[in-house]
Design an enzyme around this catalytic site. Structure first.
Site, PDB file in Angstrom:
ATOM      1  CE  LYS A  30       0.783  -2.285 -11.149  1.00 39.67           C
ATOM      2  NZ  LYS A  30       1.016  -3.376 -12.120  1.00 39.67           N
ATOM      3  NE  ARG A 129       2.868 -10.503 -13.283  1.00 44.22           N
ATOM      4  CZ  ARG A 129       3.070  -9.177 -13.193  1.00 44.22           C
ATOM      5  NH1 ARG A 129       3.900  -8.683 -12.299  1.00 44.22           N
ATOM      6  NH2 ARG A 129       2.438  -8.355 -14.009  1.00 44.22           N
ATOM      7  CE1 TYR A 255      20.273   4.228  18.250  1.00 42.09           C
ATOM      8  CE2 TYR A 255      19.197   4.923  16.228  1.00 42.09           C
ATOM      9  CZ  TYR A 255      19.143   4.661  17.584  1.00 42.09           C
ATOM     10  OH  TYR A 255      17.970   4.835  18.257  1.00 42.09           O
ATOM     11  CG  MET A 303      12.047   3.905  13.076  1.00 39.54           C
ATOM     12  SD  MET A 303      11.232   3.256  14.542  1.00 39.54           S
ATOM     13  CE  MET A 303      12.158   1.769  14.850  1.00 39.54           C
TER      14      MET A 303
HETATM   15  C1  PLP Z   1       1.524  -2.732 -13.351  1.00 48.66           C
HETATM   16  C2  PLP Z   1       1.006  -3.121 -14.673  1.00 48.66           C
HETATM   17  C3  PLP Z   1       1.006  -2.192 -15.738  1.00 48.66           C
HETATM   18  C4  PLP Z   1       1.682  -0.851 -15.669  1.00 48.66           C
HETATM   19  O1  PLP Z   1       3.059  -1.036 -15.883  1.00 48.66           O
HETATM   20  P1  PLP Z   1       4.083   0.201 -15.948  1.00 48.66           P
HETATM   21  O2  PLP Z   1       5.364  -0.443 -16.301  1.00 48.66           O
HETATM   22  O3  PLP Z   1       4.082   0.809 -14.589  1.00 48.66           O
HETATM   23  O4  PLP Z   1       3.586   1.124 -16.980  1.00 48.66           O
HETATM   24  C5  PLP Z   1       0.379  -2.572 -16.930  1.00 48.66           C
HETATM   25  N1  PLP Z   1      -0.174  -3.795 -17.064  1.00 48.66           N
HETATM   26  C6  PLP Z   1      -0.165  -4.710 -16.062  1.00 48.66           C
HETATM   27  C7  PLP Z   1      -0.796  -6.037 -16.298  1.00 48.66           C
HETATM   28  C8  PLP Z   1       0.429  -4.406 -14.849  1.00 48.66           C
HETATM   29  O5  PLP Z   1       0.453  -5.328 -13.878  1.00 48.66           O
END
Ligand code: PLP
Length: 368
Positions: A30, A129, A255, A303
């Protein structure tokens, strides 16, 4: 230059596979593989045998259908909206259903479209969650028609504190999940189960179930806090020197004139600043390695550029132009940087995605 070592990512995946001792290993790619490139990372993982991939959104997953092999199983983690079912089914994407309403909609879409499309179901065992609460899960298990209409292939939950090995929630979540697997396993004997993210894998076999879901560890983030990192480093970030200047009088730098350097000091101005996410990546006062020597940034980060005090280097300026200052490498590791800046390895990685760095992928050496 952002250099991403695909063969190190492959080695990390294979290492987790050996720790999993028989459990399947997915790849969580992701957020564009945490900023590193879902296309390149996904295909490198596929080449060593990974067939299951997790994405956060439908858009990410749809994009992945174009670059991942058609036999890759693509899960969408982040919840789906009513009305997305048809698109998911047509694109052969597997949603992770997180609520009873999503489960009902999926069952209904299967019926209306005459499909038997499969889905994953997520339950909340303590992270609070996404996912069904346990009572909702029990009611689902009491409704065999609904359960079969959904065609679940995976039951999963997510650990909240896996990176703290001794945290009591780890065992509580494991027990709660194991109870759920027993309840639903008697109804759906082919259902697979998945609990562990990267750190969860290192809690031990009771957390493994059928499918491991590592993300961060693949990319070199240390999954075992306060222990030496078992994963290979994957990244190098180096920033090119665009200008070198030698002061002929004491001068204020950058800056806000926040810092002064004395007559004779030398400064390297590198490409890369906060618009590239560097403040999240490196902190407000980055360090770097130039020609094997530690150098520190000076003045405020801009920047698009950052200045380093390179007075300690004796190379002539003409030779310095064109060199790059390493700001992430095995010495300036994700772990070192996240501790120094009170951030997370995850944040450093995903902040890299914002950067305008040229990228170089070191080809995977494993070919399955
Ligand atoms: C992001 C995520 C993972 C991966 O987690 P890591 O700590 O990066 O290994 C696994 N399961 C779910 C549901 C996630 O949202």
């Amino acid at each position: 230059m952002l250099t991403i070592d695909l063969s190190a990512i492959q080695s990390n995946w294979l290492k987790l596979q050996s720790i999993g001792a028989g459990a399947g290993v997915a790849g969580v790619i992701k957020a564009n593989a945490y900023g590193l490139g879902a296309d390149q990372v996904g295909n490198a993982l596929y080449a060593v045998g990974c067939r299951e991939f997790f994405f956060a959104s439908i858009d990410e997953a749809l994009a992945a259908r174009a670059f991942l092999s058609s036999d890759a199983i693509i899960y969408v983690l982040g919840g789906i909206r009513a009305g997305d079912e048809r698109l998911l089914m047509e694109s052969n994407l597997t949603p992770v259903l997180c609520s009873l309403s999503a489960i009902n909609s999926w069952a209904e879409a299967n019926a209306v479209l005459g499909c038997n499309a499969s889905a994953a179901i997520k339950i909340n065992t303590g992270m609070t969650r996404f996912g069904l609460d346990l009572r909702e899960f029990e009611s689902l298990c009491g409704n065999q028609n609904l359960l079969h209409a959904v065609n679940p292939v995976l039951l999963m939950s997510h650990l909240a504190c896996a990176d703290e090995r001794g945290h009591p929630l780890n065992s509580q979540q494991q027990h709660s999940f194991a109870n759920c697997t027993k309840l639903i396993g008697s109804l759906l004997p082919n259902l697979r189960f998945s609990l562990a993210n990267s750190s969860g894998i290192f809690l031990g076999a009771p957390w493994h179930f059928d499918l491991l879901r590592p993300g961060a560890a693949l990319y070199g983030v240390n999954p075992v806090q306060n222990d030496s990192n078992p994963m290979l480093p994957v990244l190098r970030l180096s920033l090119p020197i665009m200008q070198v200047r030698k002061l002929d009088a004491t001068a204020a730098i950058g800056y806000g004139s926040s810092t002064t350097l004395p007559d004779g000091a030398r400064i390297a101005v590198v490409a890369g600043g906060y618009a590239d996410g560097l403040h999240r990546t490196l902190g407000l006062q980055p360090e770097g390695y130039l020609n094997g020597k530690l150098v520190r940034s000076v003045g405020r980060m801009s920047m698009d550029s950052t200045m380093f005090d390179i007075s300690s280097l004796d190379l002539p300026s003409e030779q310095l132009l064109g060199l790059e200052i390493d700001v992430i490498n095995p010495l300036l590791s994700l772990e070192y940087l996240s501790k120094k800046n009170a951030s997370l390895g995850y944040e450093i990685l995903t902040s890299l995605g914002a950067g305008r760095y040229p990228r170089e992928y070191l080809a995977g050496s494993h070919n399955g």
